[in-house]
Write a protein that holds these residues in place. Structure first.
Motif: not given
Length: 604
Positions: A100, A132-134, A145, A148-149, A152, A162-163, A186
């Motif tokens: 991010s 993978a978006y963290e 987190y 972020a989800w 996504v 997501t990571c 995911k």
């Protein structure tokens, strides 16, 4: 499960890192961009090297400051991403970590972030790559987190997931229960790191103080349990930024990393009620012996005799003497240059089970010469090199290791003497302290206590106690933070039923044996506690906790070893840590006086 580690977690060149990581048994690796940038190896050569070592390239990272930006910035970010995709194709990596944004260009607009991440995922898909978006804990707008989800989910692209990173989640105090709301397919990647509890900026905390699972204070087993409940089938991967690990031997660090993941997998299995992947710990029930390596002509035997020990046997095939008092046993092995603690015998209800546990956590049995009729004692090496033997000294169904010693009865110990070994303190090499804590926790099943920093006249002494739940086995791990490399390395604490009687006897018969304690200590002690004046007279130190009281004294040092005599009353749980600065200062003073005397004494 598949196990992976980021190259940033160990020291060395990229080639050296890959070799060490493979030797430790990892299945895959995260290639940290900086490691590739400074490597003379091309991406194709790195790919081939990893393949030859049996390593998959599970992730390429990090790609920073991409989402929720103005159009002109986005164009540049997409050009940058295309170049990274080309590098990843050459590497054979199919998953890119996108952190991010922390950029001042980033806009607080989730819909814009989702739109741009969808565009990135679409571009990535053309290269066979997933994103993978963290959520970074210090992200400008996205630092949780679940946030972020949500982004996504809004983007809704099959190549975007997501990571989850344990540090970014737990350092903010976020509840990991929300992980179970994320579909497992995911969750593209799981990164794991532990950390000590520190009151500091989270970015600095992250960059310098992460550690392997089991070496910090985070509940990683709980977090992993939540992740597995989603149906996640990817690797358990370590991403650890630690100044000490970057300086330590890559091979040892990688083995320690793998040990931490094996132990974490076991803990998570127990949380989930499934069968753990390794044998359970066999908790030692106490010390069978402590073995000192000593020169052939050494006064350590005289010191033991003064403490009330009796030489009860000599080994049938080795230059080793057995000295006993109560259930305390000291072996003197005449093979050393100076007195040093070389081995510990641990009483085990199942020595074979102890060995299986150790081997499952990458601590193999040491090769050892054994005569045909000699008792079988298997040993493993602790991180500082101390050998740990698994023993059953008294058992009706088999002979004891003590049968290897020819009896030499030389009188009975005095009344009010020592009963058993209370604890042992070992000073660890600087880069092996956290490794040792994980070793004793995982292999022996000991519980860690709070880490302390004790002031020394020349620096700080970091200390962590480890004990079995019932307190039958206690160990203390120490490390010098700065300076003071000449302080004693090891000490053996001997339990006593009547320390006052023992102190009086030692003061009368061997006045130079005990470490002098400054009078100022007793002035302060009298101000804090109502204690009898004889403590000053006898040189006894005192401490108390909510459970009881503690009396103890120290001998002068022999080589690298000194002895402590302790008496616990009323269930006292500690180790007299409040008195450690007094002891350290007294040892420095005694050592300086001894050196001065030796300097002015002509040689014979």
């Amino acid at each position: 499960m598949r196990k992976s580690i980021a190259t940033v977690s160990v020291s060395g060149t990229l080639a050296e890192k890959l070799t060490a990581i493979s030797a430790a048994g990892f299945d895959g690796v995260e290639i940290f961009e900086n490691d590739l940038l400074v490597s003379p190896l091309s991406p194709e050569e790195v790919r081939a090297r990893a393949r030859d070592l049996g390593l998959g390239i599970d992730l390429y990272q990090p790609f920073r400051d991409f989402e929720a930006v103005p159009g002109d910035v986005l164009a540049g970010n997409l050009r940058r991403a295309e170049r990274k995709f080309e590098v990843m194709e050459r590497l054979g990596a199919t998953l890119l970590l996108v952190c991010s944004s922390v950029s001042p260009d980033a806009i607080d607009d989730d819909e814009l972030a989702a739109e741009q991440l969808r565009l990135l995922a679409e571009r990535a898909a053309g290269h066979g790559i997933r994103i993978a978006y963290e959520a970074l804990a210090w992200g400008r707008h996205v630092n949780e987190y679940l946030h972020a989800w949500r982004i996504v989910r809004m983007a809704d692209h099959p190549n975007l997931g997501t990571c989850l990173d344990s540090f970014h989640i737990l350092s903010r105090g976020s509840d990991p229960i929300g992980i179970e709301a994320i579909p497992g397919e995911k969750v593209f990647f799981l990164q794991l790191a532990d950390a000590p509890l520190l009151a500091m900026d989270v970015l600095q905390w992250s960059r310098h103080y992460r550690c392997f699972p089991g070496q910090g204070t985070f509940d990683l087993a709980g977090l992993v349990t939540h992740v597995l409940e989603t149906g996640y089938t990817g690797p358990l991967s370590l991403e650890v930024f630690n100044d000490g690990f970057r300086q330590a031997d890559a091979g040892r660090t990688s083995l320690d990393a793998m040990r931490s993941l094996i132990a974490l997998e076991e803990a998570a299995a127990r949380r989930r009620g499934t069968t753990p992947p390794i044998p359970p710990p066999v908790i030692p029930s106490g010390f069978a012996f402590a073995e000192l390596s000593v020169p052939a002509a050494d006064p350590t035997a005289e010191l033991l005799a003064a403490l009330g020990f009796v030489r009860t046997g000599t080994h049938t095939g080795k230059p080793v003497e057995l000295w006993e008092q109560g259930q305390a046993r000291i072996l003197l092995n005449a093979t050393g240059d100076e007195p040093a603690l070389a081995a510990l015998g641990l009483e085990s209800p199942d020595p074979a089970g102890s060995v299986k546990r150790a081997e499952s956590l990458l601590s193999p049995v040491l090769p050892r010469h054994r005569a045909p009729r000699e008792a079988r004692l298997d040993a493993i090496a602790a991180p500082d090199g101390t050998e740990l033997f698994f023993c059953r000294t008294e058992h009706p169904d088999h002979s004891s290791w003590t049968d290897d010693f020819r009896p030499r009865p030389e009188g009975a110990p005095p009344a009010g003497g020592i009963t058993h070994i209370d604890h042992v303190a070992l000073t660890q090499p600087r880069h092996h302290f956290d490794e040792a804590a994980l070793f004793y926790r995982g292999v022996l099943g000991l519980r860690p206590q709070e880490s302390l920093e004790v002031p020394d006249p020349y620096g700080l002494l970091r200390s962590k106690a480890m004990s079995s739940e019932d307190g039958a086995l206690r160990m203390v791990l120490n490390i010098n933070q700065v300076g003071a490399q000449h302080i004693p390395w090891q000490h053996i604490a001997l339990a006593c039923d009547d320390i006052v009687t023992t102190a009086r006897r030692l003061r009368a018969a061997h006045p130079g044996l005990l470490l002098p304690v400054p009078a100022n200590y007793y002035d302060d002690l009298a101000a804090r506690y109502d204690v009898p004046p004889e403590l000053r007279e006898l040189g006894l130190l005192y401490d108390r906790d909510e459970h009881g009281e503690f009396l103890h004294l120290y001998t002068i040092t022999a080589g690298r070893v000194f002895f402590e005599i302790v008496q616990r009353a009323g269930g006292y749980q500690g180790y007299g840590a409040a008195n450690a600065p007094v002891r350290l200062a007294a040892q420095h003073a005694w050592g300086a006086q001894r050196s001065s005397r030796m300097a002015v004494t002509p040689s014979a």
